[in-house]
Each structure stands twice: as C-alpha cells, then as structure tokens.
Design an enzyme around this catalytic site. Structure first.
Site, short mmCIF file in Angstrom:
data_model
loop_
_atom_site.label_atom_id
_atom_site.label_comp_id
_atom_site.label_asym_id
_atom_site.label_seq_id
_atom_site.Cartn_x
_atom_site.Cartn_y
_atom_site.Cartn_z
N ILE A 39 0.85 -1.19 0.00
CA ILE A 39 0.00 0.00 0.00
C ILE A 39 0.88 1.24 0.00
CG2 ILE A 39 -1.86 1.24 1.16
CD1 ILE A 39 -2.57 -1.34 2.61
N THR A 40 0.77 2.08 -1.01
CA THR A 40 1.52 3.33 -1.01
C THR A 40 0.80 4.33 -0.11
OG1 THR A 40 0.37 4.26 -2.94
CG2 THR A 40 2.32 2.91 -3.37
N GLY A 41 1.59 5.11 0.63
CA GLY A 41 0.99 6.10 1.52
C GLY A 41 0.14 5.48 2.60
N ASN A 43 0.59 5.23 5.69
CA ASN A 43 0.88 5.70 7.04
C ASN A 43 -0.22 6.57 7.63
OD1 ASN A 43 1.94 7.60 4.97
ND2 ASN A 43 2.29 8.89 6.76
N SER A 44 -1.24 6.92 6.84
CA SER A 44 -2.31 7.78 7.36
C SER A 44 -3.56 7.63 6.50
CB SER A 44 -1.87 9.25 7.38
OG SER A 44 -1.63 9.71 6.05
N GLY A 45 -4.65 8.18 6.99
CA GLY A 45 -5.88 8.28 6.22
C GLY A 45 -6.44 6.95 5.76
N GLY A 154 5.40 -7.89 -13.27
CA GLY A 154 5.86 -9.27 -13.43
C GLY A 154 5.59 -10.10 -12.19
N TYR A 192 -5.52 18.71 -9.91
CA TYR A 192 -5.87 17.49 -9.19
C TYR A 192 -6.88 16.66 -9.99
CZ TYR A 192 -7.73 14.48 -5.51
OH TYR A 192 -8.15 13.39 -4.79
#
Length: 308
Positions: A39-41, A43-45, A154, A192
């Site tokens: 999971i990227t990011g 650490n929060s939310g 891959g 965005y």
C-alpha cells in the site's frame, strides 16, 4: 427562537441521514493468509485504515512511505489495532523516479509475493514540481504509480490471481486531459482533477493489457474523507476545512471500505477495469471511458518515465 431550533434540527437531521446513507461496509469476510499487500501512503488516512483491515485478514502488509518516522509510528499503530505482527514499511518517494526504481528493485529482492497492490498515496492540488520536473499532482498521482505498477507487474503476474487497486476521485468529471500539456500546473483544483482522470484511464488500460494474465485492476472513489490532506495548506484554510469535513465528510475507516472490497471481493473481480464507490460498481462519464484516450495516455506515460 423557534425558527432557530427548527433550522438546527433540520441541519442535524440532514447530516445524520447523510452519514447513515454513506455507511456501506465491506461484508466480504475473505481471509488473506499467505498473501502480500503493498500500500503506497499507508501511514495515514484511507491507506492506514486499509492496511489495518487487510492485516486483520491475515495478509502480510507493507506500507510504502516517504517519511520514515511517520511510517514507523504507523506500523506500530497498525500492528496494535490489527493484532498482527506481519506489518512493515519500506521507503518510497513517488515524486522521484529513481526512488521508485530503487524501491522496486529492493522489493523484488526481498519479497517473493505480491498479491494486491494498492496505489493509495496522493497529492492534493499543489502547484509544485517533482524531482523529475513533472507537475506534482500528475507526477505523483499518476506517473509515480504508473511506473511502480509496471515495474512490479511481473511479480503480480507470477502471483496471479492478483489485483491492482488505484484510488481515484469523482472530481475527474470536471476536467479532460490535454495531451499538449499533460503537465498542466496552473489551477490547483483542476490540476488534481486531471490527475484523477488519468488514474481512471490507467486502470482501464491496465485491465486491457493484463487481460488473461491473472491481474485485475480497479479504480476506487473512497468518498470525501476526513483525511489529513489539508496539512499542505494555510492554517486558515485548514481551520475552515476541518468544519466542512466534520459536517459533510466520512471517517477514513468508512472511506477504506470500498478499497478493501475491491481487494477481496469475488463480485468486484467480475468488473476489472471498473470504477467503484460505496462497495459497488459506479458509472463514469462517457469521456472517461474512451479506450483510445486510455491507450494514448499509457503510451505517453511510458515515454515520460522511460519505459518505452
């Protein structure tokens, strides 16, 4: 005074009904023992809540974050809340292509499995630039995850059936891509919106490319959540948005439900390339389902990140 009470009661009733309507939880109880999730990011939310939910199902969860101190703190909290010790972090800066390549090299050396990749990290409308001179929104939200996914594709195929879940946003509908200026960086909100539209095209084209190869792809709008994205802005703006988020946005735990659903649900697996919200498929505007544009963006992205 009676009028004031009536107005307040009406507002409270509206907010309660709005909150209840959005209470859609993933009811699929599938376990993920033996599976690895990146999971990227995380650490929060929404990313952190997703990590907790998937760790509770027995998955090995790796959160990829730029800030090591925040990541270590998040890992401790995720372990406590999920009652799992199989959680760790790896350093990754999606605003730096070299960091992404180094991360993937290290990941492939250390980890033998990758069953679910969740492209969760995101940057709000910031008029800034990445280390490789891409607009921050387009560079992180789209190009960073595009390169990351391709370099790990891959391993995803080796561990098939596997899934790629990318967080998008319903704000995509307010902009279209301009291939003469993919690095558009003028108005924060529209910058965005374009990056989130790119996430949708990426999801669709990845699904087409990976068809029959055991990798499915999903785009998720988690809803408007009470996350920490306002930290990038002024104190006055943060104070204002805290009130707005309290009134109209949903908690991060609720926002994570559709991400979890797309990660585990057999029903979601029937709709690879789709767009989801509230734990079910959702419709897209016709221009956001243009296969020609999706293919064109994929090819342009390959050139921009030096994959072509």
């Amino acid at each position: 005074m009676y009028l004031l009470y009536t107005i307040v009661a009406g507002l409270v009733s509206f907010l309660v009904l709005k909150w209840i309507k959005k209470r859609r939880y993933c009811t699929d109880l599938k376990r993920l023992d033996g599976k690895t999730v990146l999971i990227t990011g995380g650490n929060s939310g929404v990313g952190k809540e997703t990590a907790i939910a998937l760790a509770m199902r027995g998955a090995r969860v790796i959160i990829a974050c730029r800030d090591v101190d925040k990541a270590e703190k998040a890992v401790r909290d995720i372990k406590i809340r999920s009652h799992s010790v199989n959680v760790l972090h790896m350093e990754l800066d999606l605003a730096n292509m070299r960091s992404i390549r180094d991360f993937c090299k290290s990941f492939l050396q250390r980890e033998k499995r990758l069953d679910i990749l969740i492209n969760n990290a995101g940057i709000p409308g910031l008029l800034d630039w990445t280390d490789d001179n891409f607009s921050m929104c387009f560079g992180v939200n789209h190009l960073g995850h595009f390169l990351l996914t391709n370099l790990l594709l891959g391993r995803l195929r080796e561990c098939s059936p596997s899934r790629v879940v990318t967080l998008a946003c319903s704000n995509y509908k307010y902009q279209k891509l301009d291939f003469q200026d993919l690095n558009y960086n003028l108005l924060p909100f529209f910058t965005y919106c374009r990056s989130k539209l790119a996430n949708l095209y990426f999801t669709q084209e990845l699904s087409r490319i990976a068809q029959g190869k055991g990798v499915t792809s999903y785009a998720v709008h988690p809803g408007y959540v009470q996350s920490s994205w306002t930290c990038h802005y002024s104190v006055l703006f943060r104070m204002l948005m805290q009130v707005v988020m309290w009134m109209f946005f949903v908690p991060c735990e609720m926002g994570a439900q559709t991400v979890v659903w797309c990660s585990v649900s057999d029903e979601a697996a029937k709709h690879s390339g789709g767009y989801f919200t509230d734990c079910r498929p959702a419709s897209l505007r016709p221009f956001a389902r243009d296969q020609g544009v999706a293919k064109k963006l994929w090819e342009a992205s390959e050139r921009l990140v030096n994959l072509a």
